[in-house]
Enzyme design. Structure first.
Site, PDB file in Angstrom:
ATOM      1  N   SER A  15       0.837  -1.043   0.025  1.00  0.00           N
ATOM      2  CA  SER A  15       0.041   0.087  -0.021  1.00  0.00           C
ATOM      3  C   SER A  15       0.670   1.243  -0.139  1.00  0.00           C
ATOM      4  CB  SER A  15      -1.044  -0.033   1.163  1.00  0.00           C
ATOM      5  OG  SER A  15      -0.275  -0.053   2.470  1.00  0.00           O
ATOM      6  N   SER A  16       2.126   1.201   0.630  1.00  0.00           N
ATOM      7  CA  SER A  16       2.683   2.408   0.549  1.00  0.00           C
ATOM      8  C   SER A  16       4.396   1.826   0.748  1.00  0.00           C
ATOM      9  CB  SER A  16       2.700   3.206   1.847  1.00  0.00           C
ATOM     10  OG  SER A  16       2.952   2.518   3.004  1.00  0.00           O
ATOM     11  N   GLY A  17       5.347   2.823   0.783  1.00  0.00           N
ATOM     12  CA  GLY A  17       6.659   2.422   1.248  1.00  0.00           C
ATOM     13  C   GLY A  17       7.381   1.784   0.340  1.00  0.00           C
ATOM     14  N   GLY A  19       7.387  -1.664  -0.172  1.00  0.00           N
ATOM     15  CA  GLY A  19       6.342  -2.501  -0.784  1.00  0.00           C
ATOM     16  C   GLY A  19       5.935  -1.861  -2.109  1.00  0.00           C
ATOM     17  N   TYR A 154       9.661  -5.001  18.421  1.00  0.00           N
ATOM     18  CA  TYR A 154       9.715  -5.095  17.164  1.00  0.00           C
ATOM     19  C   TYR A 154      11.004  -5.943  16.642  1.00  0.00           C
ATOM     20  CZ  TYR A 154      10.539  -2.972  12.422  1.00  0.00           C
ATOM     21  OH  TYR A 154      10.980  -3.002  11.007  1.00  0.00           O
TER      22      TYR A 154
END
Length: 282
Positions: A15-17, A19, A154
């Site tokens: 969806s963004s970034g 990717g 994380y």
């Protein structure tokens, strides 16, 4: 492994970034790209970028935390395209917190997305990657090499991914599948915003950790504002893992990332790493 319009790659978290950038770059390199995201209603930026680049993407829904969604997506690719030559595990979620101030359930949720989500997709894809002599590529983080303050959960998830893929790589290679991990540093994406917390409120609620958290946030925000790569720059390493004749197992996305991870790989007693990250919290 040369680029060809007959080769099919499935990418998660587009969806963004990184990717999104990797999906467009792979399509420009001649791959048939199945670009997946959890909510296809958020595919506007992806479709716009593809249109501007003059490429076509096969946009599909895939939630990496839902095994049925993963199976349906992979089965759909095989049904519609007849093959799967590569998978790029990119979907992930940021997290900010420290052990005393968060629940174990919070940590489990981070692991579900960033670790078990990778396993769900990889497990479903591997039979098809074996059939094509394909590639399994996972976007991890420099946080999968060096633990970072207030990123315990994380980094634990990314450490787990790195260890899993490093262990899997020689086994998969015996059956013709190349495994790689790509380690970005700071990238100017929506990723930090997607952590989904009010930073001022987090500091106010941090109790004895407030000063250290504020120091960490000051340092990290400055790094993202002044030293971050663009998603397209970071996606270059992903494309290298996808298209190189003999891809490395571990690729960093920048000179900074190489220098940073190199600190850990030559630090036998841990003093260099803790000396470095200790300075981040004042």
């Amino acid at each position: 492994m040369s680029s060809s319009s007959s080769k099919v790659v499935l990418i998660t978290g587009t969806s963004s970034g990184i990717g999104l950038a990797a999906a467009v770059a792979a399509a420009q390199a001649g791959w048939r790209v199945v670009a997946t995201l959890r909510d296809t209603g958020r595919s506007g930026a992806l479709r716009k970028a593809a249109g501007e680049a003059g490429v076509e993407l096969d946009v599909r829904q895939l939630d990496v935390t839902d095994e049925r969604s993963v199976a349906a997506a992979v089965d759909g690719v095989i049904a519609d395209h007849g093959r799967l030559d590569a998978v790029i595990n990119n979907a992930g979620a940021g997290h900010l917190g420290t052990l005393e101030n968060e629940s174990v359930a919070d940590v489990r949720a981070v692991m579900e997305v960033n670790f078990f989500g990778v396993l769900h997709v990889s497990k479903a894809a591997l039979p098809h990657l074996r059939a094509t002599g394909g590639r399994l590529i996972t976007v991890t983080s420099v946080g999968g090499i060096i633990g970072q303050p207030f990123n315990e959960a994380y980094c634990a998830a990314k450490f787990a991914v790195e260890g899993y893929m490093e262990s899997l790589a020689p086994v998969a290679a015996r059956l013709g599948v190349a495994v790689s991990v790509v380690e970005p540093g700071a990238v100017a994406t929506e990723f930090v915003n997607n952590i989904g917390v009010d930073l001022a409120a987090e500091v106010a609620a941090a109790g004895p950790y407030a000063d250290a958290l504020q120091a960490y946030l000051d340092r990290t925000v400055a790094q993202f504002l002044n030293g971050a790569q663009t998603p397209a720059e970071a996606a270059g390493a992903v494309l290298e893992a996808l298209t190189a004749d003999r891809p490395a197992f571990r690729l960093q996305t920048s000179d900074w990332a190489r220098e940073f991870t190199g600190t850990k790989l030559t630090d036998l007693d841990g003093s260099a790493v803790l000396g470095l990250t200790g300075g981040w919290v004042g």
